[in-house]
Design a protein around this motif. Structure first.
Motif, PDB file in Angstrom:
ATOM      1  N   ARG A   1      64.199  77.567  26.837  1.00 27.05           N
ATOM      2  CA  ARG A   1      63.255  78.032  27.861  1.00 27.05           C
ATOM      3  C   ARG A   1      62.939  79.515  27.748  1.00 27.05           C
ATOM      4  O   ARG A   1      62.356  80.111  28.646  1.00 27.05           O
ATOM      5  N   ALA A   2      63.319  80.126  26.641  1.00 19.87           N
ATOM      6  CA  ALA A   2      63.062  81.558  26.453  1.00 19.87           C
ATOM      7  C   ALA A   2      61.567  81.870  26.513  1.00 19.87           C
ATOM      8  O   ALA A   2      61.166  82.885  27.084  1.00 19.87           O
ATOM      9  N   SER A   3      60.756  80.996  25.962  1.00 20.30           N
ATOM     10  CA  SER A   3      59.311  81.252  26.004  1.00 20.30           C
ATOM     11  C   SER A   3      58.790  81.172  27.436  1.00 20.30           C
ATOM     12  O   SER A   3      57.885  81.917  27.814  1.00 20.30           O
ATOM     13  N   ASN A   4      59.375  80.288  28.262  1.00 19.50           N
ATOM     14  CA  ASN A   4      58.988  80.224  29.678  1.00 19.50           C
ATOM     15  C   ASN A   4      59.379  81.511  30.399  1.00 19.50           C
ATOM     16  O   ASN A   4      58.659  81.984  31.264  1.00 19.50           O
ATOM     17  N   ALA A   5      60.538  82.036  30.047  1.00 21.20           N
ATOM     18  CA  ALA A   5      61.003  83.272  30.659  1.00 21.20           C
ATOM     19  C   ALA A   5      60.069  84.429  30.305  1.00 21.20           C
ATOM     20  O   ALA A   5      59.677  85.224  31.167  1.00 21.20           O
ATOM     21  N   TRP A   6      59.707  84.509  29.039  1.00 15.42           N
ATOM     22  CA  TRP A   6      58.834  85.583  28.573  1.00 15.42           C
ATOM     23  C   TRP A   6      57.441  85.465  29.183  1.00 15.42           C
ATOM     24  O   TRP A   6      56.771  86.468  29.465  1.00 15.42           O
TER      25      TRP A   6
ATOM     26  N   GLN B   1      69.920  85.857  31.295  1.00 15.51           N
ATOM     27  CA  GLN B   1      71.331  86.241  31.185  1.00 15.51           C
ATOM     28  C   GLN B   1      71.742  86.339  29.721  1.00 15.51           C
ATOM     29  O   GLN B   1      72.476  87.247  29.333  1.00 15.51           O
ATOM     30  N   LYS B   2      71.268  85.410  28.907  1.00 14.04           N
ATOM     31  CA  LYS B   2      71.571  85.456  27.475  1.00 14.04           C
ATOM     32  C   LYS B   2      70.987  86.712  26.840  1.00 14.04           C
ATOM     33  O   LYS B   2      71.632  87.359  26.010  1.00 14.04           O
ATOM     34  N   ALA B   3      69.776  87.065  27.234  1.00 16.59           N
ATOM     35  CA  ALA B   3      69.129  88.257  26.679  1.00 16.59           C
ATOM     36  C   ALA B   3      69.898  89.513  27.078  1.00 16.59           C
ATOM     37  O   ALA B   3      70.130  90.394  26.251  1.00 16.59           O
ATOM     38  N   ALA B   4      70.305  89.595  28.334  1.00 15.81           N
ATOM     39  CA  ALA B   4      71.068  90.761  28.789  1.00 15.81           C
ATOM     40  C   ALA B   4      72.393  90.853  28.049  1.00 15.81           C
ATOM     41  O   ALA B   4      72.816  91.945  27.649  1.00 15.81           O
ATOM     42  N   GLY B   5      73.038  89.725  27.844  1.00 13.43           N
ATOM     43  CA  GLY B   5      74.320  89.705  27.146  1.00 13.43           C
ATOM     44  C   GLY B   5      74.215  90.096  25.687  1.00 13.43           C
ATOM     45  O   GLY B   5      75.119  90.708  25.124  1.00 13.43           O
ATOM     46  N   SER B   6      73.078  89.765  25.075  1.00 18.20           N
ATOM     47  CA  SER B   6      72.914  90.065  23.651  1.00 18.20           C
ATOM     48  C   SER B   6      72.174  91.382  23.408  1.00 18.20           C
ATOM     49  O   SER B   6      72.060  91.835  22.273  1.00 18.20           O
TER      50      SER B   6
ATOM     51  N   GLN C   1      62.350  86.904  24.858  1.00 16.53           N
ATOM     52  CA  GLN C   1      61.541  86.092  23.950  1.00 16.53           C
ATOM     53  C   GLN C   1      62.252  85.813  22.629  1.00 16.53           C
ATOM     54  O   GLN C   1      61.901  84.888  21.913  1.00 16.53           O
ATOM     55  N   ASN C   2      63.265  86.620  22.300  1.00 18.53           N
ATOM     56  CA  ASN C   2      63.976  86.463  21.032  1.00 18.53           C
ATOM     57  C   ASN C   2      65.297  85.712  21.158  1.00 18.53           C
ATOM     58  O   ASN C   2      66.000  85.546  20.170  1.00 18.53           O
ATOM     59  N   VAL C   3      65.640  85.272  22.346  1.00 18.74           N
ATOM     60  CA  VAL C   3      66.914  84.600  22.596  1.00 18.74           C
ATOM     61  C   VAL C   3      66.834  83.142  22.153  1.00 18.74           C
ATOM     62  O   VAL C   3      65.796  82.495  22.276  1.00 18.74           O
ATOM     63  N   ASP C   4      67.950  82.652  21.642  1.00 21.05           N
ATOM     64  CA  ASP C   4      68.031  81.251  21.231  1.00 21.05           C
ATOM     65  C   ASP C   4      68.263  80.390  22.476  1.00 21.05           C
ATOM     66  O   ASP C   4      69.397  80.136  22.878  1.00 21.05           O
ATOM     67  N   ASP C   5      67.170  80.004  23.110  1.00 21.00           N
ATOM     68  CA  ASP C   5      67.219  79.197  24.324  1.00 21.00           C
ATOM     69  C   ASP C   5      65.911  78.412  24.409  1.00 21.00           C
ATOM     70  O   ASP C   5      64.845  78.962  24.153  1.00 21.00           O
TER      71      ASP C   5
END
Length: 131
Positions: A97-102, A81-86, A91-95
């Motif tokens: 668990r972003a690496s888990n998502a990627w 959701q953060k990636a879609a919003g930005s 993988q580049n989102v400040d979160d």
């Protein structure tokens, strides 16, 4: 007719399937339509998985229906959701668990490569001979 057009125009059809009854039913309708026309170039991708038990239930249903599916799967994480919003890659989102998502998509890419592309010396030789 639309399904036939998609089938003819595609090398691989990835059918996303969240682990809920309504989505699974829709995915199975599409896989049934593709199978009925003799297509074998599709696989189901289990997506938006909140917990492993949901993925396991979805896999069991796909196995029971003899539908081809990817062993890779994609988690449901806030990072998407953060990636879609930005407008950025997950993988580049400040979160945290972003690496888990990627990881889910990276694993899917590797699986597609392994299943559908050959990386041996013969393939390389044939490509060089053509051109």
């Amino acid at each position: 007719q639309e399904v036939d057009s998609i089938n003819r125009a595609s090398d691989l059809i990835i059918i996303p399937c969240p682990p809920d009854t309504l989505a699974a039913h829709a995915a199975l309708q599409l896989t049934d339509a593709l199978a009925a026309m003799g297509s074998s170039k599709f696989r189901v991708l289990i997506t938006m998985v909140p917990h492993d038990s949901y993925r396991e239930q979805c896999e069991a249903m796909l196995k029971e229906k003899a539908m081809p599916y990817f062993r890779s799967w994609v988690r449901r994480l806030v990072a998407f959701q953060k990636a879609a919003g930005s407008g950025d890659l997950v993988q580049n989102v400040d979160d945290d668990r972003a690496s888990n998502a990627w990881e889910g998509y990276r694993d899917l890419g590797k699986e597609i490569e392994r299943l559908y592309f050959r990386h041996d010396e013969q393939t390389k030789v044939r490509k060089e001979a053509r051109g």
